[in-house]
Design a protein around this motif. Structure first.
Motif, short mmCIF file in Angstrom:
data_model
loop_
_atom_site.label_atom_id
_atom_site.label_comp_id
_atom_site.label_asym_id
_atom_site.label_seq_id
_atom_site.Cartn_x
_atom_site.Cartn_y
_atom_site.Cartn_z
N LEU A 178 0.83 -1.20 0.00
CA LEU A 178 0.00 0.00 0.00
C LEU A 178 0.86 1.25 0.00
O LEU A 178 0.56 2.24 -0.68
N PHE A 179 1.94 1.21 0.79
CA PHE A 179 2.83 2.37 0.90
C PHE A 179 3.47 2.69 -0.45
O PHE A 179 3.48 3.84 -0.91
N LEU A 223 -12.51 1.86 -11.82
CA LEU A 223 -12.59 2.44 -10.48
C LEU A 223 -13.65 1.76 -9.61
O LEU A 223 -13.41 1.45 -8.44
N VAL A 224 -14.85 1.55 -10.17
CA VAL A 224 -15.93 0.97 -9.37
C VAL A 224 -15.58 -0.45 -8.93
O VAL A 224 -15.80 -0.83 -7.77
N VAL A 225 -15.01 -1.23 -9.84
CA VAL A 225 -14.62 -2.60 -9.50
C VAL A 225 -13.57 -2.61 -8.40
O VAL A 225 -13.65 -3.40 -7.45
N PHE A 226 -12.60 -1.71 -8.52
CA PHE A 226 -11.53 -1.66 -7.53
C PHE A 226 -12.05 -1.20 -6.17
O PHE A 226 -11.45 -1.51 -5.14
N LEU A 227 -13.14 -0.43 -6.14
CA LEU A 227 -13.77 -0.05 -4.88
C LEU A 227 -14.56 -1.20 -4.28
O LEU A 227 -14.60 -1.39 -3.07
N LEU A 228 -15.21 -1.97 -5.16
CA LEU A 228 -16.15 -2.99 -4.70
C LEU A 228 -15.47 -4.26 -4.21
O LEU A 228 -15.92 -4.89 -3.24
N LEU A 229 -14.37 -4.64 -4.83
CA LEU A 229 -13.72 -5.90 -4.49
C LEU A 229 -13.24 -5.96 -3.04
O LEU A 229 -13.50 -6.96 -2.34
N ILE A 231 -14.17 5.11 3.22
CA ILE A 231 -13.89 4.26 2.07
C ILE A 231 -14.18 2.80 2.43
O ILE A 231 -14.11 2.39 3.59
N THR A 232 -14.51 2.01 1.40
CA THR A 232 -14.74 0.59 1.64
C THR A 232 -13.47 -0.08 2.17
O THR A 232 -13.54 -1.06 2.90
N GLY A 233 -12.32 0.49 1.81
CA GLY A 233 -11.06 -0.10 2.25
C GLY A 233 -10.81 0.00 3.74
O GLY A 233 -9.90 -0.66 4.25
N THR A 234 -11.60 0.83 4.47
CA THR A 234 -11.39 0.90 5.92
C THR A 234 -11.65 -0.45 6.58
O THR A 234 -11.05 -0.76 7.61
N VAL A 235 -12.53 -1.23 5.99
CA VAL A 235 -12.80 -2.56 6.54
C VAL A 235 -11.57 -3.44 6.40
O VAL A 235 -11.15 -4.13 7.34
N ALA A 236 -10.95 -3.40 5.19
CA ALA A 236 -9.73 -4.17 4.98
C ALA A 236 -8.61 -3.67 5.89
O ALA A 236 -7.85 -4.48 6.46
N ILE A 237 -8.50 -2.34 6.04
CA ILE A 237 -7.46 -1.79 6.92
C ILE A 237 -7.68 -2.24 8.35
O ILE A 237 -6.74 -2.62 9.06
N ALA A 238 -8.94 -2.21 8.81
CA ALA A 238 -9.24 -2.65 10.18
C ALA A 238 -8.88 -4.12 10.37
O ALA A 238 -8.35 -4.51 11.42
N LEU A 239 -9.16 -4.94 9.37
CA LEU A 239 -8.80 -6.36 9.46
C LEU A 239 -7.29 -6.54 9.51
O LEU A 239 -6.77 -7.32 10.31
N ALA A 279 -6.52 -4.70 -5.11
CA ALA A 279 -7.63 -3.86 -5.58
C ALA A 279 -7.48 -2.42 -5.09
O ALA A 279 -7.73 -1.47 -5.84
N LEU A 280 -7.06 -2.26 -3.84
CA LEU A 280 -6.87 -0.91 -3.30
C LEU A 280 -5.78 -0.16 -4.05
O LEU A 280 -5.91 1.04 -4.35
N VAL A 281 -4.70 -0.85 -4.38
CA VAL A 281 -3.60 -0.22 -5.11
C VAL A 281 -4.04 0.13 -6.53
O VAL A 281 -3.71 1.22 -7.04
#
Length: 318
Positions: free
Chosen positions: A21-22, A42-48, A113-121, A205-207
């Motif tokens: 990510l960095f 963009l939408v796919v990369f947000l949703l995955l 962002i949807t990625g906050t869930v992944a970051i929290a995990l 996906a986030l990258v």
């Protein structure tokens, strides 16, 4: 063969998530044609990442939060109303360029962002809290962002409420449906055994999203480096400030434990500027888009930089 081509690299990315990510967030700036190529996705990369996070979610914890719906009223009010009001009050006397100020306030008014869930995990925080707050805030933002934009910034957001809500419902509904199908069809224990594989897929996906949103920003950097540097510095300061405010509110106002308070901070600081870009349509001048793009840098870099801090604070006695 398939394992070597797909599983091994994704597993490697999962084991080194914060490093990817960095570093990966800079690729869109360094390789502009790649950013242009990936922008339609963009939408796919947000949703995955959302779908993968829902697949791994501790549903017992989710149900425990769902049985306390009143808990989320102050959380949502804080994320969608108080954060942009505080940011507007803080920025008003600073004399920043108008498009930059507008972009920062709109960032603060956006849902997580949807990625906050992944970051929290990845950080071992409260993923159940993250996903519920993110979903509710995303569903409600069409009712809060347009009037705030008009009231604070005199911007009339041009969007169809029905269309926007339908798009959000479709995206979130698809993620939940895909996660449910996966839970019912995958062999028992598969999710646990492939934890790093799913981490790697989320990171990828986030990258890819971060690369795609950089389309056009490199040219702006070459033409007006001062503005891009100012936008980048503002993005880091705004993100960290909102995280600090979110943690403080969670810990000392809502009386959350350390992990939940840190999660609220991450939710407050990491905002879905992609949705803001969609809602503004052609009203977003490119100077605002530049901030939305550079705002990806702290979202993807800070989890790696601050991972030891997050874990140390989360380990403190509640």
């Amino acid at each position: 063969m398939i394992h070597a081509l797909f599983y091994a690299p994704l597993d490697f990315m999962g084991r080194h998530a914060t490093r990817f990510l960095f570093g990966g967030v800079l690729v869109g700036l360094l390789i502009p044609p790649l950013a242009e190529l990936l922008r339609p996705g963009l939408v796919v990369f947000l949703l995955l990442p959302l779908t993968l996070s829902l697949m791994r979610l501790d549903w017992s914890a989710f149900q425990a939060y769902a049985r306390r719906p009143l808990l989320f009223i102050p959380i949502i009010v804080f994320l969608l109303l108080i954060c942009p009001l505080l940011m507007f009050a803080a920025l008003l006397p600073l004399g920043l360029p108008r498009p930059l100020m507008e972009a920062i306030v709109l960032m603060a008014a956006a849902p997580p962002i949807t990625g906050t869930v992944a970051i929290a995990l990845i950080l071992g925080l409260d993923a159940a809290l993250a996903v519920i707050a993110m979903v509710i805030a995303t569903a409600l933002v069409p009712f809060t962002l347009p009037p705030l934009a008009l009231l604070l910034l005199n911007i009339e957001v041009q969007m169809s409420l029905v269309e926007f809500m339908g798009r959000l419902a479709l995206m979130v509904g698809f993620a939940f449906a895909a996660a449910l199908v996966a839970h019912r069809t995958l062999p028992p224990g598969w999710l646990k055994e492939n934890k790093r594989l799913m981490d790697g897929s989320s990171v990828l996906a986030l990258v890819l999203f971060a690369i795609a949103i950089m389309d056009g920003v490199t040219a702006k950097l070459m033409a007006q480096p001062g503005y891009v540097i100012l936008a980048t510095a503002s993005a880091f300061i705004a993100n960290l400030s909102l995280q600090a405010i979110g943690y403080t509110v969670g810990r000392y106002v809502l009386r959350f434990d350390q992990a939940a308070a840190l999660t609220l901070g991450i939710l407050a600081g990491n905002c879905n500027m992609g949705l803001v870009m969609v809602s503004l349509a052609d009203r977003a001048v490119f100077d605002m888009v530049v901030f939305f793009a550079m705002g990806q840098l702290p979202m993807y870099m800070l989890p790696g930089l601050l991972q030891p801090v997050y874990r140390r604070v989360a380990a403190l006695q509640s």
